[in-house]
Scaffold this motif. Sequence first.
Motif, PDB file in Angstrom:
ATOM      1  N   PRO A 141       0.976  -1.143  -0.073  1.00 51.69           N
ATOM      2  CA  PRO A 141      -0.087  -0.028  -0.199  1.00 51.69           C
ATOM      3  C   PRO A 141       0.877   1.316  -0.071  1.00 51.69           C
ATOM      4  CG  PRO A 141      -0.475  -1.257   2.086  1.00 51.69           C
ATOM      5  CD  PRO A 141       0.715  -2.168   1.155  1.00 51.69           C
ATOM      6  N   GLU A 142       1.884   1.316   0.808  1.00 50.90           N
ATOM      7  CA  GLU A 142       2.864   2.473   0.504  1.00 50.90           C
ATOM      8  C   GLU A 142       3.407   2.634  -0.555  1.00 50.90           C
ATOM      9  OE1 GLU A 142       4.529  -0.094   3.113  1.00 50.90           O
ATOM     10  OE2 GLU A 142       2.386  -0.117   3.710  1.00 50.90           O
ATOM     11  N   LEU A 143       3.745   1.894  -1.281  1.00 52.10           N
ATOM     12  CA  LEU A 143       4.439   2.046  -2.638  1.00 52.10           C
ATOM     13  C   LEU A 143       3.333   2.067  -3.733  1.00 52.10           C
ATOM     14  CD1 LEU A 143       7.702  -0.194  -2.907  1.00 52.10           C
ATOM     15  CD2 LEU A 143       7.560   2.324  -2.873  1.00 52.10           C
ATOM     16  N   GLY A 144       2.066   1.555  -3.606  1.00 48.55           N
ATOM     17  CA  GLY A 144       1.337   1.446  -4.419  1.00 48.55           C
ATOM     18  C   GLY A 144       1.517   0.489  -5.615  1.00 48.55           C
ATOM     19  N   ILE A 145       2.072  -0.551  -5.296  1.00 43.99           N
ATOM     20  CA  ILE A 145       2.390  -1.601  -6.203  1.00 43.99           C
ATOM     21  C   ILE A 145       1.763  -2.993  -6.082  1.00 43.99           C
ATOM     22  CG2 ILE A 145       4.442  -0.475  -7.252  1.00 43.99           C
ATOM     23  CD1 ILE A 145       6.260  -2.406  -5.995  1.00 43.99           C
ATOM     24  N   ALA A 146       1.724  -3.738  -6.862  1.00 48.47           N
ATOM     25  CA  ALA A 146       0.993  -5.089  -6.507  1.00 48.47           C
ATOM     26  C   ALA A 146       2.226  -6.147  -6.434  1.00 48.47           C
ATOM     27  CB  ALA A 146       0.111  -5.631  -7.775  1.00 48.47           C
ATOM     28  N   HIS A 147       2.086  -7.088  -5.709  1.00 47.04           N
ATOM     29  CA  HIS A 147       3.336  -8.195  -5.726  1.00 47.04           C
ATOM     30  C   HIS A 147       2.846  -9.406  -6.330  1.00 47.04           C
ATOM     31  CE1 HIS A 147       6.045  -5.360  -3.877  1.00 47.04           C
ATOM     32  NE2 HIS A 147       5.382  -5.657  -2.515  1.00 47.04           N
ATOM     33  N   CYS A 148       2.914 -10.611  -5.608  1.00 48.63           N
ATOM     34  CA  CYS A 148       2.630 -11.678  -6.100  1.00 48.63           C
ATOM     35  C   CYS A 148       1.426 -12.510  -5.367  1.00 48.63           C
ATOM     36  CB  CYS A 148       3.903 -12.533  -6.275  1.00 48.63           C
ATOM     37  SG  CYS A 148       5.107 -12.278  -7.267  1.00 48.63           S
ATOM     38  N   LEU A 149       1.312 -13.727  -5.741  1.00 48.00           N
ATOM     39  CA  LEU A 149      -0.033 -14.417  -4.915  1.00 48.00           C
ATOM     40  C   LEU A 149       0.429 -15.181  -3.921  1.00 48.00           C
ATOM     41  CD1 LEU A 149      -2.392 -16.623  -7.406  1.00 48.00           C
ATOM     42  CD2 LEU A 149      -2.758 -14.269  -6.297  1.00 48.00           C
ATOM     43  N   GLU A 358      12.132   1.845 -18.364  1.00 51.70           N
ATOM     44  CA  GLU A 358      11.160   0.921 -18.819  1.00 51.70           C
ATOM     45  C   GLU A 358      10.011   1.178 -18.243  1.00 51.70           C
ATOM     46  OE1 GLU A 358      11.408  -1.895 -20.499  1.00 51.70           O
ATOM     47  OE2 GLU A 358       9.707  -2.509 -20.067  1.00 51.70           O
ATOM     48  N   LEU A 359       9.699   1.986 -17.200  1.00 59.13           N
ATOM     49  CA  LEU A 359       8.304   1.930 -16.439  1.00 59.13           C
ATOM     50  C   LEU A 359       8.358   3.046 -15.461  1.00 59.13           C
ATOM     51  CD1 LEU A 359       5.334   0.361 -15.942  1.00 59.13           C
ATOM     52  CD2 LEU A 359       6.366  -0.685 -14.259  1.00 59.13           C
ATOM     53  N   TYR A 360       7.395   3.803 -15.283  1.00 56.53           N
ATOM     54  CA  TYR A 360       7.353   4.656 -14.014  1.00 56.53           C
ATOM     55  C   TYR A 360       5.838   4.831 -13.712  1.00 56.53           C
ATOM     56  CZ  TYR A 360       6.947   7.689 -18.141  1.00 56.53           C
ATOM     57  OH  TYR A 360       6.655   8.392 -19.413  1.00 56.53           O
ATOM     58  N   GLY A 361       5.722   5.026 -12.326  1.00 57.06           N
ATOM     59  CA  GLY A 361       4.717   5.288 -11.757  1.00 57.06           C
ATOM     60  C   GLY A 361       4.595   6.289 -10.805  1.00 57.06           C
ATOM     61  N   GLN A 362       3.484   6.554  -9.863  1.00 53.50           N
ATOM     62  CA  GLN A 362       3.493   7.782  -9.033  1.00 53.50           C
ATOM     63  C   GLN A 362       4.897   7.531  -7.934  1.00 53.50           C
ATOM     64  OE1 GLN A 362       1.231  10.096  -8.468  1.00 53.50           O
ATOM     65  NE2 GLN A 362       1.959  10.905  -6.557  1.00 53.50           N
ATOM     66  N   ASN A 363       5.071   6.305  -7.469  1.00 55.64           N
ATOM     67  CA  ASN A 363       6.226   6.195  -6.445  1.00 55.64           C
ATOM     68  C   ASN A 363       7.283   5.575  -6.697  1.00 55.64           C
ATOM     69  OD1 ASN A 363       4.295   7.697  -4.729  1.00 55.64           O
ATOM     70  ND2 ASN A 363       3.640   5.568  -3.916  1.00 55.64           N
ATOM     71  N   TYR A 445      -3.963   2.981 -12.618  1.00 60.65           N
ATOM     72  CA  TYR A 445      -2.263   3.151 -12.391  1.00 60.65           C
ATOM     73  C   TYR A 445      -2.214   4.114 -11.336  1.00 60.65           C
ATOM     74  CZ  TYR A 445      -0.774  -0.491 -15.553  1.00 60.65           C
ATOM     75  OH  TYR A 445      -0.768  -1.844 -16.058  1.00 60.65           O
ATOM     76  N   PRO A 446      -1.545   4.226 -10.068  1.00 60.91           N
ATOM     77  CA  PRO A 446      -1.243   3.165  -9.288  1.00 60.91           C
ATOM     78  C   PRO A 446      -2.572   2.167  -9.104  1.00 60.91           C
ATOM     79  CG  PRO A 446      -1.066   4.765  -8.180  1.00 60.91           C
ATOM     80  CD  PRO A 446      -1.349   5.393  -9.301  1.00 60.91           C
ATOM     81  N   PRO A 447      -2.314   0.976  -8.875  1.00 65.49           N
ATOM     82  CA  PRO A 447      -1.204  -0.109  -9.025  1.00 65.49           C
ATOM     83  C   PRO A 447      -1.318  -0.959 -10.089  1.00 65.49           C
ATOM     84  CG  PRO A 447      -2.951  -1.197  -7.638  1.00 65.49           C
ATOM     85  CD  PRO A 447      -3.284   0.052  -7.993  1.00 65.49           C
TER      86      PRO A 447
END
Length: 492
Positions: A141-149, A358-363, A445-447
């Motif tokens: 939640p702090e980085l606003g990205i999704a990880h794995c299952l 390659e990629l950039y987002g909010q954080n 996006y995010p996430p």
Amino acid sequence: MTTERQRRTPYLDALCEYAERNPARLHVPGHKGGAGADAGLLRAFGERAASLDIPALTHGIDVGVEPTPFEQAQRLAAEAWGARRAWFLVGGASQGNLAAGLALAHHGSEVVVQRNAHSSTIDALVLSGLRPTFAAAELHPELGIAHCLTEDALAHALDATPGAVAAWIVSPTYFGAVADVRSLARAAHARGVPLIVDEAWGAHLAFHERLPEHALAAGADLVVSSTHKIVGSFTQSAMLHLGHGADGMIDESAVDRAVTLTESTSPSALLCGSLDAARRQAAVNGRSLLERTISTLTQAREQIRAIDGLDVLDERLAGRAGVFAYDPLRLAVDVRGVRASGYELAPLLREIDDINLELYGQNVLVAVFGMGERSIPEAARLVAALRTAVARVGLDPAGERLSFAAPPPWGELAMTPREAYLGAQEVVPAAEAVGRIAAESLATYPPGIPNVLPGERLTEQTLAYVQRTLEQGGSVRGASDRRLRTVRVVIE
Ligand SMILES: Cc1ncc(COP(=O)(O)O)c(C=O)c1O
């Protein structure tokens, strides 16, 4: 361990031999090995590339005495990655996902899929008609990205879907998080289904013991591998690997036919030759190349962490929910401590030193490094440009940045993605779309996790969430109207 066999490149050699013997080219392509090509094309790509650009079904290359050089090259690839069989793909890992979906549809009509799958996996659902049960990946939640299952999330989704023919996951993620594939494979196998891993970002993992275990070694049954991403074959070339344990769970001939169905009848010899060469490079020199890249990136991470306001993603992530290990070939920079978002920093880095990410987002900014980078001056350039950029924009006292709110649950699946995609559709104002069935995807996006997929009923909370993300400077992918004034829905 490198075997002598792995030093060979049978397909590439056969291609070169054909070009060198000056054959009568009474076949496509019409540039005839370069003789009929535009001068600018030859200047740009070189006469050699044109001479190697030959069609499929060329005697002595992929037809004729068996195993043909093409078959030998695929066998060497299977051996290098520890697969029972490997297919060369010329439509990227996207093609691998499409082929996987079509192959699975031979076994039944339902499948468990990680929610934050790549769009080509959703396309595979449309193509195959499979009905998905989605399993939620863990959020940071702090980085606003999704990880794995997690294993629990997968087990739960499989138990809720007794008719599932497979579990389909992603590892590593764009940001370098690697799943506990061994446990996920165990959970799938305990329920009698194969584990499909979209390992688009992990083709290199097989070639250095300090990297996280690669999916085939961890028990995956079908692995989609974007060989061009890190291992360094030409863009658009990729591989699909069948695991040794897949027998009885995945029909090999169905995979074979699905690869053919999703491919041009004129696959590029240059792409296939690049796969043969990249496999040799990985099998023979991969370990030493990776050793150097890993150590350069370790140093770059230390230098970036030393810049006030910046942090990096690294093995400290391992152990968080949905992160079993970290792939160090991604250099992901956490920019929450500076007074600019990733969206603002990316163009600034381009302006400072032509740094193209390659990629950039909010954080987070993500720089990708290849297995075979030579002296990697790019790492030093990135560090220097980041230093300049941060000095220009200044720092942001911790905590001031908008925190990321978890998305609401996705809506009920009222029809399969295929039915929604092919069904009669209309475009309606977003305010009138509540309760309707979506005919398109909406992924904020995010996430970057799809909030809505074709076939799902649109809810008020989801539409409000997407709208709020847009108001806060985020974006939405998949939507035909990027401002979400309207939504494409199914006419029921
Ligand atoms: C997880 C994942 N799967 C599949 C793909 C598709 O790969 P390709 O571009 O080789 O078709 C991507 C591309 O970024 C990806 O991130």
